[in-house]
Design a protein around this motif. Structure first.
Motif, PDB file in Angstrom:
ATOM      1  N   VAL A  42       0.854  -1.189   0.000  1.00  0.00           N
ATOM      2  CA  VAL A  42       0.000   0.000   0.000  1.00  0.00           C
ATOM      3  C   VAL A  42       0.890   1.240   0.000  1.00  0.00           C
ATOM      4  O   VAL A  42       1.732   1.406   0.869  1.00  0.00           O
ATOM      5  N   LYS A  43       0.692   2.103  -0.980  1.00  0.00           N
ATOM      6  CA  LYS A  43       1.534   3.296  -1.103  1.00  0.00           C
ATOM      7  C   LYS A  43       0.837   4.538  -0.570  1.00  0.00           C
ATOM      8  O   LYS A  43       1.404   5.304   0.161  1.00  0.00           O
ATOM      9  N   ASN A  44      -0.397   4.789  -0.967  1.00  0.00           N
ATOM     10  CA  ASN A  44      -1.173   5.903  -0.427  1.00  0.00           C
ATOM     11  C   ASN A  44      -2.616   5.803  -0.907  1.00  0.00           C
ATOM     12  O   ASN A  44      -2.918   5.036  -1.809  1.00  0.00           O
ATOM     13  N   THR A  45      -3.468   6.588  -0.292  1.00  0.00           N
ATOM     14  CA  THR A  45      -4.867   6.634  -0.710  1.00  0.00           C
ATOM     15  C   THR A  45      -5.025   7.750  -1.719  1.00  0.00           C
ATOM     16  O   THR A  45      -4.633   8.884  -1.470  1.00  0.00           O
ATOM     17  N   VAL A  46      -5.594   7.406  -2.844  1.00  0.00           N
ATOM     18  CA  VAL A  46      -5.770   8.349  -3.926  1.00  0.00           C
ATOM     19  C   VAL A  46      -7.082   9.108  -3.774  1.00  0.00           C
ATOM     20  O   VAL A  46      -7.162  10.291  -4.036  1.00  0.00           O
ATOM     21  N   ARG A  47      -8.123   8.402  -3.308  1.00  0.00           N
ATOM     22  CA  ARG A  47      -9.427   9.025  -3.171  1.00  0.00           C
ATOM     23  C   ARG A  47     -10.169   8.369  -2.018  1.00  0.00           C
ATOM     24  O   ARG A  47     -10.168   7.156  -1.874  1.00  0.00           O
ATOM     25  N   GLY A  48     -10.772   9.180  -1.166  1.00  0.00           N
ATOM     26  CA  GLY A  48     -11.561   8.662  -0.057  1.00  0.00           C
ATOM     27  C   GLY A  48     -11.725   9.719   1.017  1.00  0.00           C
ATOM     28  O   GLY A  48     -10.939  10.656   1.110  1.00  0.00           O
ATOM     29  N   SER A  49     -12.777   9.553   1.824  1.00  0.00           N
ATOM     30  CA  SER A  49     -13.024  10.509   2.898  1.00  0.00           C
ATOM     31  C   SER A  49     -11.993  10.324   4.012  1.00  0.00           C
ATOM     32  O   SER A  49     -11.207   9.386   3.986  1.00  0.00           O
ATOM     33  N   ASP A  50     -12.015  11.196   4.989  1.00  0.00           N
ATOM     34  CA  ASP A  50     -11.094  11.078   6.126  1.00  0.00           C
ATOM     35  C   ASP A  50     -11.612  10.139   7.203  1.00  0.00           C
ATOM     36  O   ASP A  50     -10.887   9.794   8.129  1.00  0.00           O
ATOM     37  N   SER A  51     -12.871   9.737   7.124  1.00  0.00           N
ATOM     38  CA  SER A  51     -13.451   8.848   8.118  1.00  0.00           C
ATOM     39  C   SER A  51     -14.479   7.954   7.434  1.00  0.00           C
ATOM     40  O   SER A  51     -15.513   8.416   6.966  1.00  0.00           O
TER      41      SER A  51
END
Length: 93
Positions: A42-51
Motif C-alpha cells: 500500500v503506497k497511499n490513498t488516492v481518493r476517499g473521505s477522512d473517516s
C-alpha cells in the motif's frame, strides 16, 4: 476423497496501549492505510473521505513486484470503536 480448498488466511495480532477510539480513528481513515499495512504494497490513498463508514469506498495506490496499480476498496464491516473491514473486488479483507 477430496476436500474443499481452504481459503488463505493471514493474520497478526498486536497489543496497543491506547483506547479503542484512538486505534479506530487511525483504522477508519483510509489516508493512514499505508501506516499500518504490513505487506508494504500500500503506497497511499488516492481518493476517499477522512473517516470511513459502512458501504464507503476508497481508492488506494499499490505496488506489487514492481508493478504499480490502483484498487478500490469497500467497507464491508463497521462498528464504531470496535470493528472495521474492507475488501476489494478480489474479496481480500
Amino acid at each position: 476423497m477430496s476436500s474443499a480448498p481452504r481459503p488463505l488466511l493471514i493474520s497478526r495480532d498486536i497489543i496497543i496501549t491506547a483506547p479503542p477510539s484512538a486505534v479506530f480513528e487511525v483504522l477508519a481513515n483510509p489516508h493512514r492505510h499505508a501506516d499500518f499495512d504490513g505487506s508494504g504494497t500500500v503506497k497511499n490513498t488516492v481518493r476517499g473521505s477522512d473517516s470511513l463508514r459502512l458501504g464507503d469506498t476508497f481508492k488506494t495506490a499499490m505496488k506489487l513486484f514492481g508493478v504499480r496499480y490502483q484498487i478500490v476498496n469497500t467497507v464491508v464491516e463497521f462498528e464504531v470503536d470496535r470493528r472495521i473491514a474492507w475488501c476489494h473486488p478480489g474479496k481480500h479483507r
